[in-house]
Scaffold this motif. Structure first.
Motif, PDB file in Angstrom:
ATOM      1  N   LYS A   1     -11.348  -4.900   2.375  1.00 52.02           N
ATOM      2  CA  LYS A   1     -10.505  -4.830   1.167  1.00 52.02           C
ATOM      3  C   LYS A   1      -9.412  -3.962   1.473  1.00 52.02           C
ATOM      4  O   LYS A   1      -9.685  -2.712   2.069  1.00 52.02           O
ATOM      5  CB  LYS A   1     -11.483  -4.295   0.024  1.00 52.02           C
ATOM      6  CG  LYS A   1     -12.486  -5.184  -0.510  1.00 52.02           C
ATOM      7  CD  LYS A   1     -13.297  -4.589  -1.753  1.00 52.02           C
ATOM      8  CE  LYS A   1     -14.397  -5.636  -2.086  1.00 52.02           C
ATOM      9  NZ  LYS A   1     -15.639  -4.828  -2.651  1.00 52.02           N
ATOM     10  N   PHE A   2      -8.444  -4.079   0.969  1.00 52.47           N
ATOM     11  CA  PHE A   2      -7.285  -3.372   1.462  1.00 52.47           C
ATOM     12  C   PHE A   2      -6.317  -2.885   0.374  1.00 52.47           C
ATOM     13  O   PHE A   2      -6.355  -3.492  -0.828  1.00 52.47           O
ATOM     14  CB  PHE A   2      -6.354  -4.249   2.400  1.00 52.47           C
ATOM     15  CG  PHE A   2      -7.047  -4.626   3.472  1.00 52.47           C
ATOM     16  CD1 PHE A   2      -7.252  -3.752   4.969  1.00 52.47           C
ATOM     17  CD2 PHE A   2      -7.567  -6.024   3.402  1.00 52.47           C
ATOM     18  CE1 PHE A   2      -7.905  -4.400   5.750  1.00 52.47           C
ATOM     19  CE2 PHE A   2      -8.439  -6.689   4.617  1.00 52.47           C
ATOM     20  CZ  PHE A   2      -8.462  -5.738   5.698  1.00 52.47           C
ATOM     21  N   GLU A   3      -5.707  -1.595   0.409  1.00 51.57           N
ATOM     22  CA  GLU A   3      -4.624  -1.176  -0.410  1.00 51.57           C
ATOM     23  C   GLU A   3      -3.679  -2.369  -0.270  1.00 51.57           C
ATOM     24  O   GLU A   3      -3.208  -2.902   0.485  1.00 51.57           O
ATOM     25  CB  GLU A   3      -4.034   0.042  -0.043  1.00 51.57           C
ATOM     26  CG  GLU A   3      -5.114   1.246  -0.036  1.00 51.57           C
ATOM     27  CD  GLU A   3      -5.386   1.828  -0.845  1.00 51.57           C
ATOM     28  OE1 GLU A   3      -4.799   1.626  -2.111  1.00 51.57           O
ATOM     29  OE2 GLU A   3      -6.430   2.862  -0.945  1.00 51.57           O
ATOM     30  N   GLU A   4      -2.913  -2.306  -1.505  1.00 49.35           N
ATOM     31  CA  GLU A   4      -1.660  -3.334  -1.512  1.00 49.35           C
ATOM     32  C   GLU A   4      -0.488  -2.979  -0.629  1.00 49.35           C
ATOM     33  O   GLU A   4       0.549  -3.416  -0.633  1.00 49.35           O
ATOM     34  CB  GLU A   4      -1.106  -3.486  -3.087  1.00 49.35           C
ATOM     35  CG  GLU A   4      -2.028  -4.493  -3.562  1.00 49.35           C
ATOM     36  CD  GLU A   4      -1.535  -4.989  -5.009  1.00 49.35           C
ATOM     37  OE1 GLU A   4      -0.443  -5.233  -5.336  1.00 49.35           O
ATOM     38  OE2 GLU A   4      -2.591  -5.445  -5.814  1.00 49.35           O
TER      39      GLU A   4
ATOM     40  N   LEU B   1      -4.231   4.878  13.349  1.00 49.37           N
ATOM     41  CA  LEU B   1      -2.949   5.161  12.558  1.00 49.37           C
ATOM     42  C   LEU B   1      -3.412   5.052  11.080  1.00 49.37           C
ATOM     43  O   LEU B   1      -2.813   4.818  10.155  1.00 49.37           O
ATOM     44  CB  LEU B   1      -1.961   4.036  12.855  1.00 49.37           C
ATOM     45  CG  LEU B   1      -1.430   4.350  14.384  1.00 49.37           C
ATOM     46  CD1 LEU B   1      -0.626   3.189  14.686  1.00 49.37           C
ATOM     47  CD2 LEU B   1      -0.243   5.502  14.228  1.00 49.37           C
ATOM     48  N   GLY B   2      -4.699   4.909  10.806  1.00 53.82           N
ATOM     49  CA  GLY B   2      -5.280   4.903   9.479  1.00 53.82           C
ATOM     50  C   GLY B   2      -5.414   3.598   8.706  1.00 53.82           C
ATOM     51  O   GLY B   2      -5.750   3.251   7.541  1.00 53.82           O
ATOM     52  N   LEU B   3      -5.306   2.520   9.718  1.00 50.84           N
ATOM     53  CA  LEU B   3      -5.425   1.133   9.097  1.00 50.84           C
ATOM     54  C   LEU B   3      -7.014   0.958   9.402  1.00 50.84           C
ATOM     55  O   LEU B   3      -7.677   1.490  10.338  1.00 50.84           O
ATOM     56  CB  LEU B   3      -4.633   0.193   9.788  1.00 50.84           C
ATOM     57  CG  LEU B   3      -3.137   0.368   9.834  1.00 50.84           C
ATOM     58  CD1 LEU B   3      -2.299  -0.532  10.549  1.00 50.84           C
ATOM     59  CD2 LEU B   3      -2.425   0.187   8.395  1.00 50.84           C
ATOM     60  N   GLY B   4      -7.309  -0.290   8.839  1.00 51.36           N
ATOM     61  CA  GLY B   4      -8.687  -0.885   9.340  1.00 51.36           C
ATOM     62  C   GLY B   4      -8.649  -2.453   9.160  1.00 51.36           C
ATOM     63  O   GLY B   4      -7.456  -3.006   8.846  1.00 51.36           O
TER      64      GLY B   4
ATOM     65  N   CYS C   1      -7.604  -9.590  10.502  1.00 51.64           N
ATOM     66  CA  CYS C   1      -7.016  -8.852   9.192  1.00 51.64           C
ATOM     67  C   CYS C   1      -6.876  -7.289   9.285  1.00 51.64           C
ATOM     68  O   CYS C   1      -7.747  -6.628   9.841  1.00 51.64           O
ATOM     69  CB  CYS C   1      -7.736  -9.069   7.777  1.00 51.64           C
ATOM     70  SG  CYS C   1      -8.214 -10.756   7.567  1.00 51.64           S
ATOM     71  N   LEU C   2      -5.857  -6.853   8.896  1.00 55.53           N
ATOM     72  CA  LEU C   2      -5.363  -5.610   9.173  1.00 55.53           C
ATOM     73  C   LEU C   2      -4.679  -4.826   7.683  1.00 55.53           C
ATOM     74  O   LEU C   2      -3.972  -5.758   7.145  1.00 55.53           O
ATOM     75  CB  LEU C   2      -4.607  -5.269  10.316  1.00 55.53           C
ATOM     76  CG  LEU C   2      -5.005  -5.259  11.746  1.00 55.53           C
ATOM     77  CD1 LEU C   2      -3.931  -5.015  12.541  1.00 55.53           C
ATOM     78  CD2 LEU C   2      -6.286  -4.385  12.114  1.00 55.53           C
ATOM     79  N   GLY C   3      -4.975  -3.603   7.573  1.00 55.32           N
ATOM     80  CA  GLY C   3      -4.368  -3.070   6.249  1.00 55.32           C
ATOM     81  C   GLY C   3      -4.928  -1.671   6.187  1.00 55.32           C
ATOM     82  O   GLY C   3      -5.741  -1.186   6.831  1.00 55.32           O
ATOM     83  N   TYR C   4      -4.603  -0.923   4.884  1.00 50.02           N
ATOM     84  CA  TYR C   4      -4.829   0.517   4.725  1.00 50.02           C
ATOM     85  C   TYR C   4      -6.205   0.141   3.811  1.00 50.02           C
ATOM     86  O   TYR C   4      -6.217  -0.594   2.894  1.00 50.02           O
ATOM     87  CB  TYR C   4      -3.740   1.070   3.783  1.00 50.02           C
ATOM     88  CG  TYR C   4      -2.667   1.353   4.942  1.00 50.02           C
ATOM     89  CD1 TYR C   4      -2.755   2.571   5.709  1.00 50.02           C
ATOM     90  CD2 TYR C   4      -1.600   0.669   4.691  1.00 50.02           C
ATOM     91  CE1 TYR C   4      -1.680   2.951   6.498  1.00 50.02           C
ATOM     92  CE2 TYR C   4      -0.428   1.099   5.602  1.00 50.02           C
ATOM     93  CZ  TYR C   4      -0.572   2.201   6.325  1.00 50.02           C
ATOM     94  OH  TYR C   4       0.676   2.377   7.300  1.00 50.02           O
ATOM     95  N   PRO C   5      -7.429   0.506   4.340  1.00 48.02           N
ATOM     96  CA  PRO C   5      -8.654   0.392   3.833  1.00 48.02           C
ATOM     97  C   PRO C   5      -8.790   0.708   2.121  1.00 48.02           C
ATOM     98  O   PRO C   5      -8.331   1.831   1.983  1.00 48.02           O
ATOM     99  CB  PRO C   5      -9.415   1.241   4.442  1.00 48.02           C
ATOM    100  CG  PRO C   5      -9.002   1.674   5.935  1.00 48.02           C
ATOM    101  CD  PRO C   5      -7.581   1.400   5.401  1.00 48.02           C
TER     102      PRO C   5
END
Lengths: 245, 245
Positions: B16-19, B126-129, B160-164
């Protein structure tokens, strides 16, 4: 940037090591961190063999090249793809494992690789250096014999680790624009890009202090790829319970 | 300890990621660092496809599960094992590549995995997950069709990558003493060790906030391993120029 990025960007293969040993608790710190790597469906389909025995080291060093650093390095690990544990798990639950699929081979090989890359980086972050040893696949049967590696397990590669006693230059990687594509695989401009990269590699080989030579990437690859590569692997894998169905 | 070890030990799969998008220059920073991963004989036998197209994402999300996070994540990468570039290099040097060996398949698969694990760690630093997506191998032919993946290239997994936008618990790994052996492969005590580990996993599944369930590792593995695993992979790989000689 940050330590993770910096450690990655400083990676060079290290083959000469100080005589300083890698302490037992450091080995555990490195591997316990490495174990947190992603794993397909939580299978964790790998084992690691720490080869301490000098006679075994010497024999592996010989069959892998020779690559004397396998004998000389403070720490030599063999990363195995391992599905034997899953066969056991099935047995413990009164089930029978369905074996032999290419997919299982991929899962276990990738799992071993992910843990290994974490191991390398964790080691480098603590001041160690090292090199992967694909050369153990020159004679994987003998490696299995030396290390009692059973069916449903195979040695993917080794890794030499220790405190670096050399400081080689960074080797230039393929430009990102060659390997990164958007939405579809295209390689229309790759030949031109590879020619520029060849020049970068040529400069690197001409300028580097050790093993200075006249070479470039496409030449190196064409020499490597125009001959049979370890043609025994298929039969070896079949014999270890990986028939690649 | 240090940032590298800490980032590794904090790894959880994030779905689940921030937009918030992942900026183009951040993607480049991550992948340029990742490219420094070790590579067998400098072959760098991988390509990465950044899938931006929403319709392609939707179709991959469907065939991989469904796994809706493939559609929803800010950044979806497909890691391919790639020997096409080497075929081209041979051609550029007037040589002919000798193809089809299992060994080449291993080299390219491992190379893709090493770069991917660096990518995951660099992103996390870098703060991604993110999460690996082996599910693209459910229908690799369709993935190749969607992304124009040619012969001598195959999609190993997605990521898949993004800000958690979630903070799942850490999943307990196999105890190091199960996976680490000295000088020889032994598993005499493994059944007892696995039973203790089963209890650890059982506690984890009982206590975790999301998807709380009654399960343990051997049960999970036996369910997974007692059925055919992607039996199409062998024929698919043959069709893409990986006949596993």
């Amino acid at each position: 940037m940050n330590q993770v990025i910096e450690v990655m960007k400083q990676h060079r293969s290290i083959r000469k090591f100080e005589e300083k040993p890698v302490e037992e608790n450091l080995i555990r710190t490195i591997l316990e961190a490495a174990q947190h790597a992603s794993t397909s469906n939580f299978v964790q389909a790998y084992s690691v063999i720490n080869v301490v025995d000098t006679s075994k080291r010497a024999q592996i060093a010989e069959l892998a090249g020779p690559q004397p650093w396998i004998e000389q390095c403070p720490l030599f690990l063999v990363f195995c793809a391992d599905l034997k544990r899953h066969d056991k798990a099935c047995g413990m639950c009164g089930m029978e494992m369905v074996k032999g699929y290419t997919e299982q081979f991929i899962i276990a090989t990738v799992d071993a690789a992910l843990v290994a890359q974490n191991t390398m980086l964790a080691a480098e972050s603590l001041g160690l250096g090292g090199v992967y040893i694909g050369g153990i696949r020159n004679d994987p049967e003998k490696v299995c014999h030396l290390l009692d590696i059973p069916d449903l397990v195979y040695p993917v590669f080794g890794m030499c680790l220790g405190y670096p006693a050399e400081d080689p230059q960074l080797k230039p990687r393929l430009p990102l624009d060659i390997v990164l594509k958007v939405d579809r695989y295209t390689d229309a401009t790759e030949q031109v890009q590879l020619s520029s990269y060849d020049q970068v590699c040529c400069d690197y080989y001409n300028q580097r202090e050790c093993a200075n030579r006249d070479d470039n990437w496409t030449q190196q690859m064409s020499r490597l790829m125009c001959r049979e590569m370890r043609p025994h692997m298929r039969a070896f894998l079949e014999s270890k319970g990986f028939p690649m169905k």
